[in-house]
Design a protein around this motif. Structure first.
Motif, short mmCIF file in Angstrom:
data_model
loop_
_atom_site.label_atom_id
_atom_site.label_comp_id
_atom_site.label_asym_id
_atom_site.label_seq_id
_atom_site.Cartn_x
_atom_site.Cartn_y
_atom_site.Cartn_z
N UNK A 130 47.11 56.17 42.05
CA UNK A 130 48.21 55.93 41.30
C UNK A 130 49.19 55.24 42.08
N UNK A 131 49.30 55.33 43.47
CA UNK A 131 50.27 54.73 44.41
C UNK A 131 49.76 53.44 45.12
N UNK A 132 48.39 53.58 45.39
CA UNK A 132 47.81 52.37 46.45
C UNK A 132 46.58 51.89 45.86
N UNK A 133 46.59 50.57 46.38
CA UNK A 133 45.29 49.93 46.22
C UNK A 133 45.02 49.28 47.60
N UNK A 141 46.22 45.06 50.76
CA UNK A 141 46.76 46.49 50.63
C UNK A 141 48.06 46.42 50.16
N UNK A 142 48.34 47.34 48.80
CA UNK A 142 49.30 47.32 47.91
C UNK A 142 49.70 48.90 47.76
N UNK A 143 51.29 48.86 47.71
CA UNK A 143 51.96 50.04 47.48
C UNK A 143 52.58 49.87 46.10
N UNK A 144 52.06 50.46 44.97
CA UNK A 144 52.71 50.05 43.57
C UNK A 144 52.72 48.78 43.57
N UNK A 228 40.56 56.81 43.36
CA UNK A 228 39.26 56.37 42.60
C UNK A 228 38.99 55.33 43.43
N UNK A 229 37.43 55.54 43.78
CA UNK A 229 36.81 54.97 44.89
C UNK A 229 35.78 54.10 44.27
N UNK A 235 39.37 44.75 41.95
CA UNK A 235 40.48 45.69 41.48
C UNK A 235 40.22 45.98 39.89
N UNK A 236 40.17 47.37 39.65
CA UNK A 236 40.11 47.83 38.28
C UNK A 236 41.14 47.95 37.61
#
Length: 236
Positions: A130-133, A141-144, A228-229, A235-236
């Motif tokens: 929910x918070x990271x990709x 790397x993203x946060x939100x 989710x892995x 990116x889904x």
């Protein structure tokens, strides 16, 4: 949650293994007979098998071959100490590791943890919650909605923590696996600085970390139960 199947007809030993190796990130399924094990392998997404080769109702080595051919998952075999031929048969059939009876449950736990880590590190390319990709392959790397820039050291640290989520990595192990080229001296203070910088970039409140947890006297662990892995890079 990683599902581990114990195939052992000795109920006391089977129950003892499940109880002794219990962890937040592991779910143990238990089979006491060959056919029961086959059904569980078909119906459940098993990630590792602990197998007693000497099953009274069937051919343990043949089941091992079938597991490796059909599912390709790691298998630890249990064998009697005085039956070296069983160990050789199991290894030739594709076993990833073995342990002889009677055995230390700590030694079995170490073997299980090592194999689970190997599975994680060989398959994980994308981590999403929910918070990271995190895309380790693309180094994104993203946060939100915010892009996070990470140094190579921070990327290595993050990937090790995420790949081993739910497990505690010791400070010594992290140092050994992050600074591998020998070009820079690294000690526990070097690691502490890297952890602080990563927390500053990922945590809402770095002073009270929610994700990169300190396990006092041991090391660090990644704690985020909403992930989710994926083995892919999209990116889904």
């Amino acid at each position: 949650m990683h599902k581990i199947l114990i195939i052992e007809n000795d109920r006391a030993l089977n129950n003892g293994i499940a109880l002794a190796l219990k962890a937040e990130s592991y779910l143990f399924l238990q089979a006491f007979e060959l056919e029961e094990a086959k059904q569980m392998l078909k119906s459940e997404k098993i990630e590792l098998v602990i197998l007693d080769l000497n099953l009274p109702d069937g051919d343990g080595p043949e089941l091992l071959k079938r597991i490796k051919e059909a599912y390709g998952i790691p298998v630890v075999i249990l064998a009697a100490r005085d039956r070296e031929t069983d160990i050789m048969t199991g290894l030739e059939a594709g076993a990833d590791d073995y342990i002889t009876k009677p055995f230390s449950l700590m030694a079995l736990r170490a073997r299980v943890n090592n194999l689970i880590r190997r599975v994680r590190s060989s398959s994980l390319q994308v981590y999403q919650s929910r918070d990271f990709y995190f895309s380790f392959q693309k180094m994104e790397f993203t946060k939100g909605d915010r892009r996070v820039e990470l140094s190579k050291t921070e990327q290595k640290l993050l990937q090790l923590l995420v790949e081993n989520r739910g497990l505690t990595l010791s400070r010594g192990e992290l140092i050994e696996r992050i600074w591998t080229d020998g070009t820079r001296y690294a000690d526990e203070n070097t690691l502490s600085v890297a952890v602080k910088r990563l927390r500053d970039k990922l945590e809402d409140n770095p002073g009270t970390p929610r994700y990169i947890k300190t396990v006092y006297g041991i090391g660090y662990t990644w704690a985020d139960g909403r992930e989710r892995l994926s083995a892919g890079g999209g990116r889904g």
